[in-house]
Design a protein around this motif. Structure first.
Motif, PDB file in Angstrom:
ATOM      1  N   MET A  56      -9.056   3.057  -2.144  1.00  0.00           N
ATOM      2  CA  MET A  56      -8.274   2.023  -1.242  1.00  0.00           C
ATOM      3  C   MET A  56      -9.062   1.485  -0.581  1.00  0.00           C
ATOM      4  SD  MET A  56      -5.375   3.486  -1.685  1.00  0.00           S
ATOM      5  CE  MET A  56      -4.395   3.150  -0.633  1.00  0.00           C
ATOM      6  N   GLY A  57      -8.734  -0.189  -0.372  1.00  0.00           N
ATOM      7  CA  GLY A  57      -9.694  -1.016   0.546  1.00  0.00           C
ATOM      8  C   GLY A  57     -10.876  -1.453  -0.329  1.00  0.00           C
ATOM      9  N   THR A  58     -10.715  -1.411  -1.697  1.00  0.00           N
ATOM     10  CA  THR A  58     -11.886  -1.886  -2.856  1.00  0.00           C
ATOM     11  C   THR A  58     -11.920  -3.429  -2.971  1.00  0.00           C
ATOM     12  OG1 THR A  58     -13.081  -1.118  -4.723  1.00  0.00           O
ATOM     13  CG2 THR A  58     -10.669  -1.241  -4.919  1.00  0.00           C
ATOM     14  N   CYS A 104     -12.163  -7.817  -8.870  1.00  0.00           N
ATOM     15  CA  CYS A 104     -11.306  -8.928  -9.559  1.00  0.00           C
ATOM     16  C   CYS A 104     -10.879 -10.049  -8.526  1.00  0.00           C
ATOM     17  CB  CYS A 104     -10.289  -8.502 -10.454  1.00  0.00           C
ATOM     18  SG  CYS A 104     -10.642  -7.406 -11.637  1.00  0.00           S
ATOM     19  N   TYR A 105     -12.195 -10.217  -7.662  1.00  0.00           N
ATOM     20  CA  TYR A 105     -12.108 -11.465  -6.771  1.00  0.00           C
ATOM     21  C   TYR A 105     -10.906 -10.959  -5.807  1.00  0.00           C
ATOM     22  CZ  TYR A 105     -15.405 -13.606  -9.779  1.00  0.00           C
ATOM     23  OH  TYR A 105     -16.511 -14.061 -10.355  1.00  0.00           O
ATOM     24  N   ALA A 106     -10.580  -9.839  -5.463  1.00  0.00           N
ATOM     25  CA  ALA A 106      -9.379  -9.474  -4.381  1.00  0.00           C
ATOM     26  C   ALA A 106      -9.639  -8.289  -3.794  1.00  0.00           C
ATOM     27  CB  ALA A 106      -7.991  -9.484  -5.284  1.00  0.00           C
ATOM     28  N   LYS A 107      -9.405  -8.118  -2.730  1.00  0.00           N
ATOM     29  CA  LYS A 107      -9.475  -6.777  -1.893  1.00  0.00           C
ATOM     30  C   LYS A 107      -8.249  -6.008  -2.093  1.00  0.00           C
ATOM     31  CE  LYS A 107     -11.343  -4.695   1.664  1.00  0.00           C
ATOM     32  NZ  LYS A 107     -12.792  -4.020   1.682  1.00  0.00           N
ATOM     33  N   GLN A 108      -8.322  -4.693  -2.650  1.00  0.00           N
ATOM     34  CA  GLN A 108      -7.067  -4.016  -3.258  1.00  0.00           C
ATOM     35  C   GLN A 108      -7.013  -2.505  -2.788  1.00  0.00           C
ATOM     36  OE1 GLN A 108      -7.724  -3.950  -7.388  1.00  0.00           O
ATOM     37  NE2 GLN A 108      -7.777  -6.242  -7.535  1.00  0.00           N
ATOM     38  N   ASP A 109      -5.867  -1.980  -2.905  1.00  0.00           N
ATOM     39  CA  ASP A 109      -5.625  -0.657  -2.627  1.00  0.00           C
ATOM     40  C   ASP A 109      -5.040  -0.072  -4.019  1.00  0.00           C
ATOM     41  OD1 ASP A 109      -6.639  -0.356   0.021  1.00  0.00           O
ATOM     42  OD2 ASP A 109      -4.375  -0.230   0.787  1.00  0.00           O
ATOM     43  N   THR A 118       0.791  -1.254   0.139  1.00  0.00           N
ATOM     44  CA  THR A 118       0.136  -0.038   0.021  1.00  0.00           C
ATOM     45  C   THR A 118       0.754   1.392  -0.077  1.00  0.00           C
ATOM     46  OG1 THR A 118      -1.675  -1.088   1.074  1.00  0.00           O
ATOM     47  CG2 THR A 118      -1.732   1.224   1.106  1.00  0.00           C
ATOM     48  N   GLU A 119       1.841   1.329   0.792  1.00  0.00           N
ATOM     49  CA  GLU A 119       2.665   2.440   0.732  1.00  0.00           C
ATOM     50  C   GLU A 119       3.302   2.629  -0.724  1.00  0.00           C
ATOM     51  OE1 GLU A 119       3.205  -0.362   2.813  1.00  0.00           O
ATOM     52  OE2 GLU A 119       2.287   0.784   4.611  1.00  0.00           O
ATOM     53  N   PHE A 120       3.676   1.708  -1.256  1.00  0.00           N
ATOM     54  CA  PHE A 120       3.957   1.670  -2.908  1.00  0.00           C
ATOM     55  C   PHE A 120       3.130   2.642  -3.476  1.00  0.00           C
ATOM     56  CE2 PHE A 120       5.099   1.488  -7.242  1.00  0.00           C
ATOM     57  CZ  PHE A 120       6.499   1.435  -7.217  1.00  0.00           C
ATOM     58  N   VAL A 121       1.691   2.098  -3.345  1.00  0.00           N
ATOM     59  CA  VAL A 121       0.596   2.738  -4.103  1.00  0.00           C
ATOM     60  C   VAL A 121       0.327   4.183  -3.807  1.00  0.00           C
ATOM     61  CG1 VAL A 121      -2.004   2.972  -4.036  1.00  0.00           C
ATOM     62  CG2 VAL A 121      -0.724   0.831  -4.237  1.00  0.00           C
ATOM     63  N   GLU A 122       0.525   4.497  -2.251  1.00  0.00           N
ATOM     64  CA  GLU A 122       0.465   5.803  -1.547  1.00  0.00           C
ATOM     65  C   GLU A 122       1.622   6.774  -2.465  1.00  0.00           C
ATOM     66  OE1 GLU A 122       0.575   4.911   2.466  1.00  0.00           O
ATOM     67  OE2 GLU A 122      -1.748   4.692   2.495  1.00  0.00           O
ATOM     68  N   TRP A 168      -4.984   2.908 -16.806  1.00  0.00           N
ATOM     69  CA  TRP A 168      -4.049   2.379 -15.970  1.00  0.00           C
ATOM     70  C   TRP A 168      -4.334   2.311 -14.463  1.00  0.00           C
ATOM     71  CZ3 TRP A 168       0.494   0.076 -17.411  1.00  0.00           C
ATOM     72  CH2 TRP A 168       1.029   0.115 -18.863  1.00  0.00           C
ATOM     73  N   GLU A 169      -3.965   1.219 -13.791  1.00  0.00           N
ATOM     74  CA  GLU A 169      -4.220   1.092 -12.371  1.00  0.00           C
ATOM     75  C   GLU A 169      -2.591   0.830 -11.830  1.00  0.00           C
ATOM     76  OE1 GLU A 169      -6.660  -2.105 -10.560  1.00  0.00           O
ATOM     77  OE2 GLU A 169      -6.054  -3.421 -12.192  1.00  0.00           O
ATOM     78  N   ILE A 170      -2.549   1.217 -10.580  1.00  0.00           N
ATOM     79  CA  ILE A 170      -1.317   0.839  -9.795  1.00  0.00           C
ATOM     80  C   ILE A 170      -2.215   0.160  -8.579  1.00  0.00           C
ATOM     81  CG2 ILE A 170       0.764   1.638  -8.624  1.00  0.00           C
ATOM     82  CD1 ILE A 170       1.176   3.762 -10.806  1.00  0.00           C
ATOM     83  N   TYR A 171      -1.786  -0.990  -8.420  1.00  0.00           N
ATOM     84  CA  TYR A 171      -2.640  -1.641  -7.339  1.00  0.00           C
ATOM     85  C   TYR A 171      -1.588  -2.519  -6.652  1.00  0.00           C
ATOM     86  CZ  TYR A 171      -2.780  -5.756 -10.046  1.00  0.00           C
ATOM     87  OH  TYR A 171      -2.474  -6.806 -11.018  1.00  0.00           O
ATOM     88  N   THR A 172      -2.221  -3.091  -5.315  1.00  0.00           N
ATOM     89  CA  THR A 172      -1.490  -4.045  -4.480  1.00  0.00           C
ATOM     90  C   THR A 172      -2.857  -4.973  -4.150  1.00  0.00           C
ATOM     91  OG1 THR A 172      -0.199  -4.537  -2.815  1.00  0.00           O
ATOM     92  CG2 THR A 172      -1.579  -2.809  -2.297  1.00  0.00           C
ATOM     93  N   VAL A 173      -2.678  -6.120  -3.944  1.00  0.00           N
ATOM     94  CA  VAL A 173      -3.630  -7.191  -3.574  1.00  0.00           C
ATOM     95  C   VAL A 173      -3.387  -7.599  -2.055  1.00  0.00           C
ATOM     96  CG1 VAL A 173      -4.363  -9.485  -3.519  1.00  0.00           C
ATOM     97  CG2 VAL A 173      -3.780  -8.136  -5.829  1.00  0.00           C
ATOM     98  N   LEU A 174      -4.698  -6.932  -1.508  1.00  0.00           N
ATOM     99  CA  LEU A 174      -4.551  -7.156   0.139  1.00  0.00           C
ATOM    100  C   LEU A 174      -5.001  -8.584   0.503  1.00  0.00           C
ATOM    101  CD1 LEU A 174      -6.086  -3.688   0.969  1.00  0.00           C
ATOM    102  CD2 LEU A 174      -3.586  -4.199   1.028  1.00  0.00           C
TER     103      LEU A 174
END
Length: 136
Positions: free
Chosen positions: A90-92, A95-100, A69-73, A112-118
């Motif tokens: 954030m916290g959405t 695609c079958y995953a909780k993501q920021d 998440t820090e990278f996304v921020e 384009w999305e920049i994302y991390t899977v939580l």
């Protein structure tokens, strides 16, 4: 590790999964109704397939999967400083995953999305009408 994401619309998910499994010599990392993704090691790629009959062969969206998440921020700050308009999610669930994630639109309208899977999720989306990532 970061990797590029390519999300494709496909007419027939079973046919597309069979093709890309052979092309990248790997099985899908996740397979759900109308959705599959591959975590390809070489080349480092997150390939997402979204079943959208009639739109097959087109790009749904592009992305960069990052580890934290820090990278996304940090990217939100950097992109904003560059004058690019961003949309934060954030916290959405998508695609079958909780993501920021953060979204930005390129000059030709490409998303384009920049994302991390939580975490994993049993739901495709928390959005009304099951829409996420530009899915219909």
């Amino acid at each position: 590790m970061s990797r590029i994401q390519l999300a494709l619309n496909v007419d027939d998910l079973d046919e597309a999964v069979a093709f890309y499994s052979k092309l990248f010599n790997t099985a899908p990392a996740k397979r759900k109704d109308g959705y599959a993704n591959f975590a390809v090691a070489d080349p480092p790629l997150k390939l997402v397939l979204m079943e959208n009959p009639g739109a097959g062969g087109t790009i749904n969206h592009l992305g960069i999967e990052v580890e934290t998440t820090e990278f996304v921020e940090d990217e939100i700050g950097r992109l904003s400083a560059e004058g690019l308009v961003t949309a934060e999610e954030m916290g959405t669930t998508c695609c079958y995953a909780k993501q920021d994630k953060v979204w930005v639109t390129g000059p030709a309208g490409e998303r384009w999305e920049i994302y991390t899977v939580l975490a994993d999720s049993d739901a495709f989306s928390e959005a009304t009408g099951d829409a996420c990532c530009g899915a219909p």
